[in-house]
Design a protein around this motif. Structure first.
Motif, PDB file in Angstrom:
ATOM      1  N   MET A   1     -77.975  78.286  39.938  1.00  0.00           N
ATOM      2  CA  MET A   1     -76.549  77.978  39.977  1.00  0.00           C
ATOM      3  C   MET A   1     -75.956  78.876  40.939  1.00  0.00           C
ATOM      4  SD  MET A   1     -73.742  77.591  37.850  1.00  0.00           S
ATOM      5  CE  MET A   1     -74.190  77.610  36.104  1.00  0.00           C
ATOM      6  N   ILE A   2     -74.940  78.290  41.742  1.00  0.00           N
ATOM      7  CA  ILE A   2     -74.327  78.964  42.804  1.00  0.00           C
ATOM      8  C   ILE A   2     -72.786  78.919  42.253  1.00  0.00           C
ATOM      9  CG2 ILE A   2     -73.506  78.824  45.260  1.00  0.00           C
ATOM     10  CD1 ILE A   2     -76.349  79.580  45.308  1.00  0.00           C
ATOM     11  N   ASN A   3     -72.155  79.982  42.363  1.00  0.00           N
ATOM     12  CA  ASN A   3     -70.827  80.119  42.032  1.00  0.00           C
ATOM     13  C   ASN A   3     -69.988  80.308  43.340  1.00  0.00           C
ATOM     14  OD1 ASN A   3     -70.468  80.535  39.019  1.00  0.00           O
ATOM     15  ND2 ASN A   3     -72.201  82.037  39.371  1.00  0.00           N
ATOM     16  N   ILE A   4     -68.907  79.507  43.198  1.00  0.00           N
ATOM     17  CA  ILE A   4     -68.147  79.596  44.266  1.00  0.00           C
ATOM     18  C   ILE A   4     -66.529  79.805  44.060  1.00  0.00           C
ATOM     19  CG2 ILE A   4     -69.413  77.611  45.778  1.00  0.00           C
ATOM     20  CD1 ILE A   4     -67.105  75.823  45.315  1.00  0.00           C
ATOM     21  N   ALA A   5     -65.787  80.259  44.867  1.00  0.00           N
ATOM     22  CA  ALA A   5     -64.236  80.670  44.657  1.00  0.00           C
ATOM     23  C   ALA A   5     -63.613  80.079  45.415  1.00  0.00           C
ATOM     24  CB  ALA A   5     -64.032  82.086  44.495  1.00  0.00           C
ATOM     25  N   VAL A   6     -62.455  79.185  45.155  1.00  0.00           N
ATOM     26  CA  VAL A   6     -61.727  78.475  46.096  1.00  0.00           C
ATOM     27  C   VAL A   6     -60.178  79.336  46.298  1.00  0.00           C
ATOM     28  CG1 VAL A   6     -60.560  76.370  46.554  1.00  0.00           C
ATOM     29  CG2 VAL A   6     -62.676  76.378  45.277  1.00  0.00           C
ATOM     30  N   LEU A   7     -60.039  79.567  47.526  1.00  0.00           N
ATOM     31  CA  LEU A   7     -58.825  80.487  47.818  1.00  0.00           C
ATOM     32  C   LEU A   7     -57.580  79.366  48.212  1.00  0.00           C
ATOM     33  CD1 LEU A   7     -60.028  83.310  49.837  1.00  0.00           C
ATOM     34  CD2 LEU A   7     -60.287  83.096  47.311  1.00  0.00           C
ATOM     35  N   GLY A   8     -56.592  79.224  47.413  1.00  0.00           N
ATOM     36  CA  GLY A   8     -55.727  78.161  47.449  1.00  0.00           C
ATOM     37  C   GLY A   8     -55.823  76.917  46.826  1.00  0.00           C
ATOM     38  N   TYR A   9     -54.966  76.566  45.975  1.00  0.00           N
ATOM     39  CA  TYR A   9     -54.902  75.416  45.405  1.00  0.00           C
ATOM     40  C   TYR A   9     -53.831  74.329  45.913  1.00  0.00           C
ATOM     41  CZ  TYR A   9     -56.010  72.200  41.462  1.00  0.00           C
ATOM     42  OH  TYR A   9     -56.424  71.094  40.458  1.00  0.00           O
ATOM     43  N   GLY A  10     -53.703  74.211  47.109  1.00  0.00           N
ATOM     44  CA  GLY A  10     -52.751  73.354  47.819  1.00  0.00           C
ATOM     45  C   GLY A  10     -53.500  71.924  47.930  1.00  0.00           C
ATOM     46  N   THR A  11     -52.969  71.287  49.138  1.00  0.00           N
ATOM     47  CA  THR A  11     -53.495  69.992  49.360  1.00  0.00           C
ATOM     48  C   THR A  11     -55.158  69.890  49.642  1.00  0.00           C
ATOM     49  OG1 THR A  11     -51.623  69.318  50.400  1.00  0.00           O
ATOM     50  CG2 THR A  11     -53.530  67.844  51.000  1.00  0.00           C
ATOM     51  N   VAL A  12     -55.601  70.808  50.361  1.00  0.00           N
ATOM     52  CA  VAL A  12     -56.985  70.715  50.561  1.00  0.00           C
ATOM     53  C   VAL A  12     -57.632  71.556  49.361  1.00  0.00           C
ATOM     54  CG1 VAL A  12     -58.878  71.657  52.208  1.00  0.00           C
ATOM     55  CG2 VAL A  12     -56.687  70.791  53.153  1.00  0.00           C
ATOM     56  N   GLY A  13     -57.209  72.652  48.658  1.00  0.00           N
ATOM     57  CA  GLY A  13     -57.924  73.232  47.666  1.00  0.00           C
ATOM     58  C   GLY A  13     -57.950  72.385  46.541  1.00  0.00           C
ATOM     59  N   SER A  14     -56.881  71.773  46.125  1.00  0.00           N
ATOM     60  CA  SER A  14     -57.135  70.689  45.127  1.00  0.00           C
ATOM     61  C   SER A  14     -57.990  69.662  45.505  1.00  0.00           C
ATOM     62  CB  SER A  14     -55.598  70.322  44.538  1.00  0.00           C
ATOM     63  OG  SER A  14     -55.123  69.488  45.705  1.00  0.00           O
ATOM     64  N   GLY A  15     -58.019  69.366  46.714  1.00  0.00           N
ATOM     65  CA  GLY A  15     -59.336  68.469  47.073  1.00  0.00           C
ATOM     66  C   GLY A  15     -60.583  68.629  46.914  1.00  0.00           C
ATOM     67  N   VAL A  16     -60.773  70.042  47.397  1.00  0.00           N
ATOM     68  CA  VAL A  16     -62.159  70.643  47.095  1.00  0.00           C
ATOM     69  C   VAL A  16     -62.534  70.446  45.727  1.00  0.00           C
ATOM     70  CG1 VAL A  16     -63.392  72.696  47.233  1.00  0.00           C
ATOM     71  CG2 VAL A  16     -61.892  72.054  49.087  1.00  0.00           C
ATOM     72  N   VAL A  17     -61.609  70.879  44.534  1.00  0.00           N
ATOM     73  CA  VAL A  17     -62.058  70.848  43.294  1.00  0.00           C
ATOM     74  C   VAL A  17     -62.193  69.323  42.967  1.00  0.00           C
ATOM     75  CG1 VAL A  17     -60.920  71.307  41.052  1.00  0.00           C
ATOM     76  CG2 VAL A  17     -60.622  72.999  42.808  1.00  0.00           C
ATOM     77  N   GLU A  18     -61.328  68.542  43.315  1.00  0.00           N
ATOM     78  CA  GLU A  18     -61.684  67.025  43.105  1.00  0.00           C
ATOM     79  C   GLU A  18     -62.904  66.454  43.679  1.00  0.00           C
ATOM     80  OE1 GLU A  18     -58.038  64.722  43.658  1.00  0.00           O
ATOM     81  OE2 GLU A  18     -59.324  62.775  43.860  1.00  0.00           O
ATOM     82  N   VAL A  19     -63.166  66.738  44.904  1.00  0.00           N
ATOM     83  CA  VAL A  19     -64.440  66.251  45.344  1.00  0.00           C
ATOM     84  C   VAL A  19     -65.709  66.639  44.651  1.00  0.00           C
ATOM     85  CG1 VAL A  19     -65.854  66.469  47.373  1.00  0.00           C
ATOM     86  CG2 VAL A  19     -63.410  65.997  47.873  1.00  0.00           C
ATOM     87  N   ILE A  20     -65.676  68.075  44.474  1.00  0.00           N
ATOM     88  CA  ILE A  20     -66.939  68.817  43.419  1.00  0.00           C
ATOM     89  C   ILE A  20     -67.044  67.902  42.098  1.00  0.00           C
ATOM     90  CG2 ILE A  20     -67.603  70.774  42.396  1.00  0.00           C
ATOM     91  CD1 ILE A  20     -67.046  72.348  44.944  1.00  0.00           C
ATOM     92  N   ARG A  21     -65.847  67.953  41.413  1.00  0.00           N
ATOM     93  CA  ARG A  21     -65.744  67.316  40.292  1.00  0.00           C
ATOM     94  C   ARG A  21     -66.397  65.746  40.189  1.00  0.00           C
ATOM     95  NH1 ARG A  21     -61.141  70.788  37.451  1.00  0.00           N
ATOM     96  NH2 ARG A  21     -62.568  72.686  37.153  1.00  0.00           N
ATOM     97  N   THR A  22     -65.701  64.934  41.069  1.00  0.00           N
ATOM     98  CA  THR A  22     -66.206  63.489  41.461  1.00  0.00           C
ATOM     99  C   THR A  22     -67.669  63.320  41.889  1.00  0.00           C
ATOM    100  OG1 THR A  22     -63.848  63.249  42.199  1.00  0.00           O
ATOM    101  CG2 THR A  22     -65.372  61.464  42.591  1.00  0.00           C
ATOM    102  N   ASN A  23     -68.126  64.152  42.732  1.00  0.00           N
ATOM    103  CA  ASN A  23     -69.348  64.025  43.366  1.00  0.00           C
ATOM    104  C   ASN A  23     -70.399  65.041  42.782  1.00  0.00           C
ATOM    105  OD1 ASN A  23     -68.497  61.621  44.422  1.00  0.00           O
ATOM    106  ND2 ASN A  23     -68.500  62.713  46.578  1.00  0.00           N
TER     107      ASN A  23
END
Ligand code: HSE
Length: 399
Positions: A1-23
Motif C-alpha cells: 500500500m502506498i499512501n499519498i497526500a494531495v496538497l490543494g483541492y482546486g481544479t487540478v487537486g479535485s481532478g487528481v482525486v477523481e482520476v484515482i477514484r475513477t481509474n
C-alpha cells in the motif's frame, strides 16, 4: 500500500482525486501497488464532498506522518508550495507537481534534493497539461541534439485566438469563457501576457540543455494587443496567429522567447486549435516530432499528475536521473534573432520602401492603411528600419 497526500483541492487537486477514484484498478495495476489517498490539504471546507473525511488544514500532519510516501502538490504559486515541497523531499517523500512556477524557479534545486535522497521529483503536468512531454524529453529523445523546441504551450490563449479567428469573437468575452471552463490561471494575466508559457518554455529548455534557463531572461510578449485587424491580416497571408513558446539552438546560441507569431497553414502547429497544446521538436538525427493533446483543464492535467504518481511508485528507492544543473545559461540577444516581420503602418508605401526596400504588401477590405511583410532580417535591423515609419503594430512571423 502506498499512501499519498494531495496538497490543494482546486481544479487540478479535485481532478487528481477523481482520476484515482475513477481509474483506481488501472492505476493500482500499473504501479504494482494499492494507492490510497490518505490526506487532502486545503484551507477550505467541502461539506457534502467525500473528501471532507480525509481533509486536513495543517501541512504538518502530512509532513510528520511516516506513512505518507508521496506528496502531490497541485496548489500552484511559489508560497507556500516551495517550502511544502522542499520539506517533503527532505522528509523522504517523493513529490509530484503540476506547478510550473515552482518547477521553473526551483526545479534544479528540488531535483538535486530528490537525487541526494534517492527519491523522485516529477513534474509531467507542469508543461502541456495532459500531454506527455517531460518524460519523453528526459527518457526518449536522449539520442538527439535538439535543435528546436516550439510549442503552443498555453491552452487559454490558444482558445482565445482560435475563437477570435473562427468566430470573430472579441477578446474579453472569450477570456471569460476560458475562465469558466477552468483553463485560465487564477490571475489570467499570466495566460494572456505570456508569463505561463514563459515558465513552460523555460522548463523545457532547461531540460533540453540540462542547465538552468531563467524564465526572467526569456523575451515574453502576450496577446493582449491582438485585434480583429491582425486576425484578418493573418488570414489574408494564408495563416493564423499563435502564441508560441520557442527555443532555437543556432550555432551554439540559444534563442528563447514567447511571442505571438503569424504562422502559415503548413506549419506543424497550424492545426492545433482551441484549448489544445502542441509541441514541435526537431532533433539532429530524429528530424521532426510532434506532441499534441489537451493543454489545460481538470482531468487532462490530473491524468499527467497521476501518471507521475504511478512512476514514483514504480521507482521507489530509485532516483530517475534528470539532468538539470543550476549552472545558468546565457540566452542569445533578441537583436540577432532572424525572421520575417508583418507591419501595419500609417506611413505611405514610398516611406516603407525607402526604409525596407522590397516588401510584400497585404490588404484587408475596410482597413485604410499600409500593411506589409518584410524579407528575412535580424530583429536589430528591423527595429532600426521601422523607426522611420509611423507603425501601428508588428508581429513576428514564421512564414
Ligand atoms: N492556464 C494554463 C493554460 C493552464 O491555459 O494553459 C495549464 O497550465
Amino acid at each position: 500500500m502506498i499512501n499519498i497526500a494531495v496538497l490543494g483541492y482546486g481544479t487540478v487537486g479535485s481532478g487528481v482525486v477523481e482520476v484515482i477514484r475513477t481509474n483506481q484498478d488501472i492505476v493500482n495495476k500499473r504501479s504494482g501497488q494499492d494507492i490510497k489517498i490518505k490526506y487532502v490539504l486545503d484551507l477550505r471546507e467541502f461539506p457534502g464532498d467525500p473528501v471532507q473525511e480525509i481533509l486536513v488544514h495543517d501541512y504538518n500532519v502530512i509532513l510528520n506522518d511516516p506513512e505518507v510516501d508521496i506528496v502531490v502538490e497541485v496548489m500552484g504559486g511559489l508560497n507556500p508550495a516551495y517550502n511544502f515541497v522542499k520539506s517533503a523531499l527532505e522528509a523522504g517523500k517523493s513529490v509530484c507537481t503540476s506547478n510550473k512556477e515552482l518547477v521553473a524557479a526551483h526545479g534544479a534545486e528540488l531535483l538535486a534534493i530528490a537525487k541526494e535522497k534517492n527519491l523522485n521529483f516529477l513534474f509531467e503536468a507542469s508543461v502541456g497539461g495532459g500531454i506527455p512531454i517531460i518524460r519523453p524529453l528526459n527518457q526518449s529523445l536522449t539520442a538527439d541534439e535538439i535543435t528546436e523546441i516550439t510549442g503552443i504551450l498555453n491552452g487559454t490563449t490558444n482558445y482565445i485566438l482560435s475563437k477570435m479567428t473562427d468566430e470573430g469573437s472579441d477578446f474579453d468575452s472569450v477570456l471569460k469563457q476560458a475562465q469558466e471552463l477552468g483553463y485560465a490561471e487564477r490571475n489570467p494575466e499570466a495566460d494572456v501576457e505570456g508569463y505561463d508559457a514563459c515558465r513552460k518554455i523555460a522548463i523545457l529548455t532547461s531540460l533540453v540543455l540540462g542547465k538552468q534557463v531563467d524564465y526572467q531572461d526569456i523575451y515574453t510578449e502576450g496577446i493582449t494587443k491582438i485585434t480583429d485587424a491582425e486576425i484578418k491580416y493573418a488570414k489574408a497571408l494564408g495563416g493564423s496567429i499563435k502564441l508560441l513558446g520557442m527555443s532555437k539552438f543556432v550555432d551554439g546560441t540559444v534563442y528563447s522567447m514567447v511571442s505571438p507569431f503569424i504562422i502559415g497553414k503548413d506549419h506543424p502547429l497550424a492545426t492545433v486549435n482551441g484549448v489544445f497544446n502542441g509541441i514541435f521538436i526537431n532533433g539532429n538525427v530524429l528530424g521532426d516530432t510532434m506532441f499534441y493533446g489537451s493543454g489545460a483543464g481538470k482531468l487532462p492535467t490530473a491524468s499527467a499528475v497521476v501518471s507521475d504518481v504511478v512512476d514514483a511508485v514504480k521507482h521507489q528507492g530509485t532516483n530517475i536521473m534528470t539532468i538539470w544543473d543550476s549552472e545558468k545559461v546565457a540566452l542569445g540577444d533578441m537583436d540577432t534573432f532572424n525572421c520575417r516581420y508583418f507591419v501595419r503602418t500609417k506611413s505611405k508605401k514610398a516611406e516603407v520602401e525607402a526604409a525596407f526596400g522590397t516588401v510584400s504588401y497585404v490588404t484587408v477590405e475596410g482597413l485604410d492603411e499600409v500593411a506589409f511583410l518584410t524579407e528575412n532580417m535580424t530583429e536589430g535591423d528591423f527595429n532600426q528600419k521601422v523607426k522611420a515609419l509611423d507603425m501601428i503594430y508588428r508581429l513576428r512571423t514564421a512564414l
